[in-house]
Design a protein around this motif. Structure first.
Motif, short mmCIF file in Angstrom:
data_model
loop_
_atom_site.label_atom_id
_atom_site.label_comp_id
_atom_site.label_asym_id
_atom_site.label_seq_id
_atom_site.Cartn_x
_atom_site.Cartn_y
_atom_site.Cartn_z
N UNK A 2 -59.15 33.78 7.72
CA UNK A 2 -58.48 34.25 6.50
C UNK A 2 -59.30 34.03 5.24
N UNK A 3 -60.39 33.26 5.35
CA UNK A 3 -61.29 33.11 4.21
C UNK A 3 -62.50 34.02 4.32
N UNK A 4 -62.45 34.97 5.24
CA UNK A 4 -63.59 35.85 5.45
C UNK A 4 -63.31 37.27 5.03
N UNK A 5 -63.71 38.21 5.90
CA UNK A 5 -63.60 39.63 5.56
C UNK A 5 -62.17 40.08 5.37
N UNK A 6 -61.28 39.57 6.23
CA UNK A 6 -59.91 40.07 6.26
C UNK A 6 -58.94 38.91 6.21
N UNK A 7 -58.04 38.96 5.23
CA UNK A 7 -57.09 37.85 5.08
C UNK A 7 -55.84 38.07 5.93
N UNK A 8 -55.46 39.33 6.12
CA UNK A 8 -54.21 39.61 6.81
C UNK A 8 -54.37 39.41 8.32
N UNK A 9 -53.47 38.62 8.90
CA UNK A 9 -53.53 38.33 10.32
C UNK A 9 -53.07 36.92 10.59
N UNK A 10 -53.31 36.46 11.81
CA UNK A 10 -52.89 35.13 12.25
C UNK A 10 -54.12 34.24 12.40
N UNK A 11 -53.99 32.95 12.05
CA UNK A 11 -55.16 32.07 12.07
C UNK A 11 -54.79 30.62 12.33
N UNK A 12 -55.71 29.94 12.99
CA UNK A 12 -55.69 28.49 13.09
C UNK A 12 -55.96 27.97 11.67
N UNK A 13 -55.41 26.81 11.30
CA UNK A 13 -55.63 26.29 9.95
C UNK A 13 -57.05 25.78 9.75
N UNK A 14 -57.65 26.12 8.61
CA UNK A 14 -58.90 25.50 8.17
C UNK A 14 -58.50 24.39 7.21
N UNK A 15 -59.06 23.21 7.40
CA UNK A 15 -58.57 22.03 6.67
C UNK A 15 -59.68 21.33 5.89
N UNK A 16 -59.29 20.68 4.78
CA UNK A 16 -60.23 19.83 4.06
C UNK A 16 -60.29 18.49 4.80
N UNK A 17 -61.15 18.45 5.81
CA UNK A 17 -61.14 17.35 6.78
C UNK A 17 -62.56 17.05 7.21
N UNK A 18 -62.81 15.76 7.48
CA UNK A 18 -64.10 15.41 8.08
C UNK A 18 -63.85 14.44 9.24
N UNK A 19 -64.30 14.83 10.41
CA UNK A 19 -64.18 14.00 11.60
C UNK A 19 -62.77 13.44 11.79
N UNK A 20 -61.77 14.29 11.63
CA UNK A 20 -60.41 13.85 11.89
C UNK A 20 -59.78 13.04 10.77
N UNK A 21 -60.48 12.88 9.63
CA UNK A 21 -59.86 12.19 8.49
C UNK A 21 -59.79 13.14 7.30
N UNK A 22 -58.92 12.78 6.35
CA UNK A 22 -58.75 13.62 5.16
C UNK A 22 -60.01 13.60 4.29
N UNK A 23 -60.41 14.76 3.81
CA UNK A 23 -61.48 14.82 2.82
C UNK A 23 -60.85 15.18 1.48
N UNK A 24 -60.59 14.16 0.65
CA UNK A 24 -59.97 14.38 -0.65
C UNK A 24 -61.04 14.77 -1.67
N UNK A 25 -60.59 15.16 -2.86
CA UNK A 25 -61.53 15.53 -3.93
C UNK A 25 -62.43 14.35 -4.28
N UNK A 26 -61.86 13.15 -4.30
CA UNK A 26 -62.66 12.00 -4.71
C UNK A 26 -63.64 11.59 -3.62
N UNK A 27 -63.19 11.60 -2.35
CA UNK A 27 -64.12 11.27 -1.28
C UNK A 27 -65.25 12.31 -1.23
N UNK A 28 -64.90 13.56 -1.49
CA UNK A 28 -65.91 14.61 -1.43
C UNK A 28 -66.91 14.47 -2.58
N UNK A 29 -66.42 14.28 -3.80
CA UNK A 29 -67.28 14.46 -4.98
C UNK A 29 -67.66 13.18 -5.72
N UNK A 30 -66.97 12.06 -5.47
CA UNK A 30 -67.20 10.91 -6.34
C UNK A 30 -67.96 9.75 -5.69
#
Ligand SMILES: Cc1cc2nc3c(=O)[nH]c(=O)nc-3n(C[C@H](O)[C@H](O)[C@H](O)COP(=O)(O)OP(=O)(O)OC[C@H]3O[C@@H](n4cnc5c(N)ncnc54)[C@H](O)[C@@H]3O)c2cc1C
Ligand SMILES: *[C@@H]1O[C@H](CO)[C@@H](O)[C@H](O)[C@H]1NC(C)=O
Ligand SMILES: *[C@@H]1O[C@H](CO)[C@@H](O)[C@H](O)[C@H]1NC(C)=O
Ligand SMILES: *[C@@H]1O[C@H](CO)[C@@H](O)[C@H](O)[C@H]1NC(C)=O
Ligand SMILES: *[C@@H]1O[C@H](CO)[C@@H](O)[C@H](O)[C@H]1NC(C)=O
Length: 601
Positions: free
Chosen positions: A220-248
Motif C-alpha cells: 500500500x506504500x507502493x504503486x497501488x494503495x487500493x487492495x489488501x495488505x499485511x501491515x508494514x510497521x515502524x519496528x526493528x527486530x520485533x521491537x518498537x522503533x519510536x521517533x526518539x529511538x530512530x532519530x535521537x
C-alpha cells in the motif's frame, strides 16, 4: 494501567528468568541508560541556542537530528515527558492511560460516541521522548498520491507527491517482505520499517478473502494503495522503533535534549518576532533564547494550545481569556481525524486469535524473550485494506478496514482502551469473555466533519477543550455503513468460514428497536460504538497568504510572526489516507531541509 501491570506480573510469575533475559537484551541493545542511548541534560547548558524545538515526537525528533547535522548550530530539544518505558518496546503491550499518555478526551459528542463512557471518545497522546510514536499501533502507511497533489494545488508549493516522495524515502530504512514495490522505499533512513516477524492465521485468511472478493494483495506504500495488505510497521527486530529511538540516539555535542520540561509559551517581541520560549521543570520557570528560530512540534492538540497561550489564535477567543493578541489566526480550527466503528466482532471455532489465556503462556514469553518473535512481537491491527466505495468522489480510497486479531472480550481490559461504557461492554462482550473472537475496525478515510481545539483557561496545566464534532457530516456515517457491509462479506468468505466465523449478533444497547443487520441498525450502532484512529490533524493549517484559514505558510512559518515554525501533524491542510505518522516523518524531514536552505544560504 491494570492491564499492563497484570500482564507484567503474569509474565514475571510464569518465567521471571526469561523476562529478565529479555529486559537485559533490550537494555544492552539501547545501552545501559534509562534513555536507551539518548543523551539528555538536566537543564539547558546555555542561555541561548540557534534553534529551540518543542516536542520529541515524529515531528520534533527528526528536526532535532537534521538541524544538528550542522556542527555550527546549537540545538535545544524540550520534551514535556520523560524517557520512554521498557514495556513500550514490546509491540503487543499498550501504554494508554499511563503516565506516558496525556490522557485527553473529547468533549461529550452529540452524534457519536454515545456508547462510550460519558460520550467522550478518548484522545490519547504520547508524553515521553518519541511522543505518540511510543504508544501508537506502529502502522506505517503513507497518504495517497492525490492527497499531496491537492495540497500543492491549494497553493502549497513544494508539496506535490513527486516533490515529497523523496522525503518519505529519506526517512525510511525498509526491510519488508513481498509484495513490496522496492523503488518506493528508502533503505538508508533512520526509521526502521518491517513486517511483524510472526502472525496468526487470521492475517492469511484476511488476505485470501480479499483475493476471493476480487481485490489485489498490494504494497500500500507502493504503486497501488487500493487492495489488501499485511501491515508494514515502524519496528526493528520485533521491537518498537519510536521517533526518539530512530532519530535521537546520535550523541552530538551541539544537541541538548531536556526531558520533563513543559513549554508554557513562546516569547515574542513587539515586532512579532519569536525570540525564545518559557518552560517549566520541577515547578521552576526558565526562559531560553533562540537566536534563529523556535519550532513547535508539540502535536495537533498541544501545538494550538501553545500558539494560543502565546497570543497567536482567534481574536475573540483570546480576548475572552484576556490573552494579549499577537496575531489573529485560525488556530485550533480544521481539526480532522479518521472516524471509525469498533462494534464488529466475529466468533471462531478455533484458537487462532490473541486470546489472553492463549498467549499469557511460558511458551509465548520465551518465544519473545529468546527469539524476538511470537504474539508479543505483533500488533493487534495485523492487516489492512484500502477500498474505494461507491461513495468515493475521486481516485482515493474512502474506506479502510483494519483486521484485529482479538476483540474487546479477549483483550482482558474490558474495553477500557477505547472507554467503552460499562453498560455496553457488559451487554455485548461480557457474555463471550474467554471465547476466540476477532474484529474489523472500519475507518472513513476522507472524513469531512471538522472539530476544534480551544483553551479551557490560561493555565498550562488545564487540558484544552477538544470538540471533535464526529459524524457531523452525514457522508462519514454512510461510508462507515458501506464498510460494515464489506467487513461482513469478508467474514463470509470461504477462508473465514473454514474457521466457522460468525458475526456476534447481540444488539448494541440503544439500538434494540432496529432489525439486526439492516442499514439503520448499523447507523445506530456506529453512532454508539464510534472511535477515531487518533489521527488528529489540521489545527495549524498550512496554506498560502491568500488563504485566510491558514496558520503557517508552505515553508511552515507562522503567518505574521517571525522566527516561528510549526512542524507536526497540525500543519496538514487535509487528512491523508491511512495512518498519519509516516506523513509526519516526511513533513519533519522536509521541514528541516527548508530550515537549512533558508539559513545556510
Ligand atoms: C492509540 C493510538 C494509535 C495510533 N496508531 C497509529 C498507527 O498505527 N500508525 C500511525 O501512523 N499513526 C498512529 N497514530 C497517530 C500518530 O501516532 C500521530 O499522528 C503522530 O505521533 C503525530 O506526531 P506529532 O509529532 O505530530 O505529535 P506527537 O507524536 O503527539 O508528539 C508531540 C510531542 O510533544 C510533546 N509536547 C506536547 N506539549 C508539549 C509542551 N508544552 N512542552 C514540551 N513538549 C510538549 C509531547 O509530550 C510529545 O512527545 C496513533 C495514535 C494513537 C493515540
Ligand atoms: C537486528 O538483528 C540482526 C540479526 O540479529 C542484527 O544483525 C541487527 O544488527 C539488528 N538490528 C538492530 C538495529 O538492532
Ligand atoms: C510542585 O509543586 C506542587 C504543589 O505546590 C507539589 O505538590 C509538587 O511536589 C512539586 N513538585 C516538584 C517536583 O517539586
Ligand atoms: C527459537 O528458535 C529456534 C530456532 O528456530 C527454535 O528451535 C527454538 O525452539 C525457539 N525457542 C523458543 C523458546 O521459541
Ligand atoms: C469449524 O467450523 C467449520 C465450518 O462449520 C467446520 O468445517 C470445522 O470443522 C469446525 N472446526 C472445529 C475445530 O470445530
Amino acid at each position: 494501567m491494570y492491564a499492563i501491570m497484570e500482564t507484567l506480573i503474569s509474565l514475571l510469575l510464569m518465567t521471571h528468568l526469561s523476562v529478565a533475559v529479555h529486559i537485559l537484551k533490550l537494555l544492552n541493545e539501547y545501552s545501559l541508560t534509562t534513555t536507551y542511548g539518548i543523551k539528555t541534560e538536566q537543564l539547558p547548558r546555555f542561555n541561548e541556542y540557534d534553534f529551540i524545538i518543542v516536542g520529541a515526537g515524529p515531528g520534533g525528533s527528526p528536526v532535532a537530528n537534521r538541524l544538528s547535522e550542522n556542527a555550527n548550530w546549537r540545538i535545544l530539544l524540550l520534551e514535556a515527558g520523560g524517557p520512554e518505558g521498557i514495556l513500550q518496546q514490546i509491540p503487543l503491550l499498550s501504554s494508554l492511560n499511563t503516565k506516558y499518555d496525556w490522557q485527553y478526551t473529547y468533549e461529550p459528542q452529540k452524534n457519536a460516541c454515545l456508547g462510550i463512557k460519558d460520550r467522550r471518545c478518548p484522545c490519547p497522546k504520547g508524553k515521553s521522548l518519541g511522543g505518540t510514536s511510543t504508544m501508537n499501533s506502529m502502522l506505517y502507511t503513507r497518504g495517497h498520491k492525490l492527497d499531496f497533489d491537492i495540497w500543492a494545488q491549494q497553493g502549497n508549493y513544494g508539496w506535490s507527491y513527486e516533490e515529497i516522495l523523496p522525503y518519505f524515502k529519506k526517512s525510511q530504512r525498509a526491510n519488508l517482505r513481498e509484495p513490496v514495490d522496492e523503488w518506493y522505499h528508502g533503505r538508508n533512513g533512520y526509521l526502521h520499517v518491517q513486517n511483524a516477524p510472526w502472525s496468526t492465521p487470521l492475517t492469511a485468511a484476511f488476505l485470501n478473502s480479499g483475493k476471493q472478493l476480487g481485490y489485489d494483495v498490494v504494497d500500500y506504500n507502493g504503486r497501488q494503495q487500493i487492495g489488501f495488505s499485511d501491515s508494514q510497521l515502524t519496528m526493528v527486530n520485533g521491537t518498537r522503533c519510536s521517533a526518539s529511538k530512530a532519530y535521537l540516539r546520535i550523541r552530538r555535542l551541539n544537541l541538548d535534549i531536556v526531558t520533563e520540561a513543559t513549554v508554557s509559551r513562546v516569547l515574542i517581541d513587539d515586532n512579532n518576532h519569536a525570540y525564545g520560549v518559557e518552560f517549566i521543570k520541577n515547578n521552576k520557570t526558565y526562559r531560553i533564547n533562540a537566536g534563529k528560530e523556535v519550532i513547535l512540534s508539540a502535536g495537533t492538540i498541544n501545538t494550538p494550545k501553545l500558539l494560543m497561550l502565546s497570543g497567536i489564535g482567534p481574536k475573540d477567543h483570546l480576548d475572552e481569556l484576556g490573552i494579549k493578541v499577537v496575531k489573529n489566526a485560525r488556530v485550533g480550527y480544521n481539526l480532522g481525524d479518521h472516524v471509525g466503528f469498533v462494534g464488529l466482532t466475529f466468533l471462531v471455532n478455533q484458537s487462532i486469535t490473541l486470546l489472553a489465556k492463549n498467549i499469557r503462556t511460558p511458551e509465548s514469553v520465551l518465544q519473545y524473550a529468546i527469539n524476538g518473535t511470537g504474539p508479543y512481537s505483533t500488533v493487534v491491527p495485523a492487516a489492512l485494506a484500502f477500498i474505494r466505495t461507491k461513495l468515493a468522489t475521486d481516485a482515493r480510497p474512502d474506506l479502510e478496514l483494519v483486521l484485529r486479531t482479538r476483540s474487546f472480550n479477549t483483550d482482558g481490559d474490558g474495553g477500557k482502551s477505547r472507554s467503552i461504557s460499562r453498560e455496553v461492554y457488559d451487554a455485548i462482550w461480557k457474555p463471550i469473555e474467554g471465547k476466540d473472537a476477532w474484529g474489523i475496525w472500519i475507518g472513513a478515510q476522507l472524513a469531512r466533519s471538522k472539530g476544534r481545539v480551544t483553551l479551557r483557561s490560561t493555565n498550562i496545566e488545564d487540558h484544552p477543550i477538544i470538540d471533535a464534532n464526529l459524524l457531523d457530516d452525514p457522508n462519514d456515517l454512510e461510508v462507515l455503513v458501506e464498510g460494515v457491509k464489506l467487513a461482513i462479506e469478508i467474514s463470509k468468505s470461504k477462508t473465514f468460514q473454514s474457521y466457522g466465523s460468525r458475526l456476534h449478533d447481540i444488539k448494541i444497547p440503544g439500538c434494540e428497536t432496529f432489525e439486526f443487520n439492516c442499514d439503520d441498525y448499523w447507523r445506530c450502532a456506529i453512532r454508539r460504538l464510534t472511535t477515531t484512529f487518533n489521527h488528529e490533524m489540521g489545527t495549524a493549517k498550512m496554506g498560502p497568504p491568500t488563504d485566510p484559514t491558514a496558520v503557517v505558510d508552505p515553508e511552515l512559518r507562522v503567518h505574521g510572526v517571525g522566527g516561528l515554525r510549526v512542524i507536526d501533524a497540525s500543519i496538514m491542510p487535509g487528512i491523508p489516507v491511512g495512518h498519519l505518522t509516516a506523513t509526519v516523518y516526511m513533513i519533519a524531514e522536509k521541514g528541516a531541509d527548508m530550515i537549512k536552505q533558508s539559513w545556510e544560504k
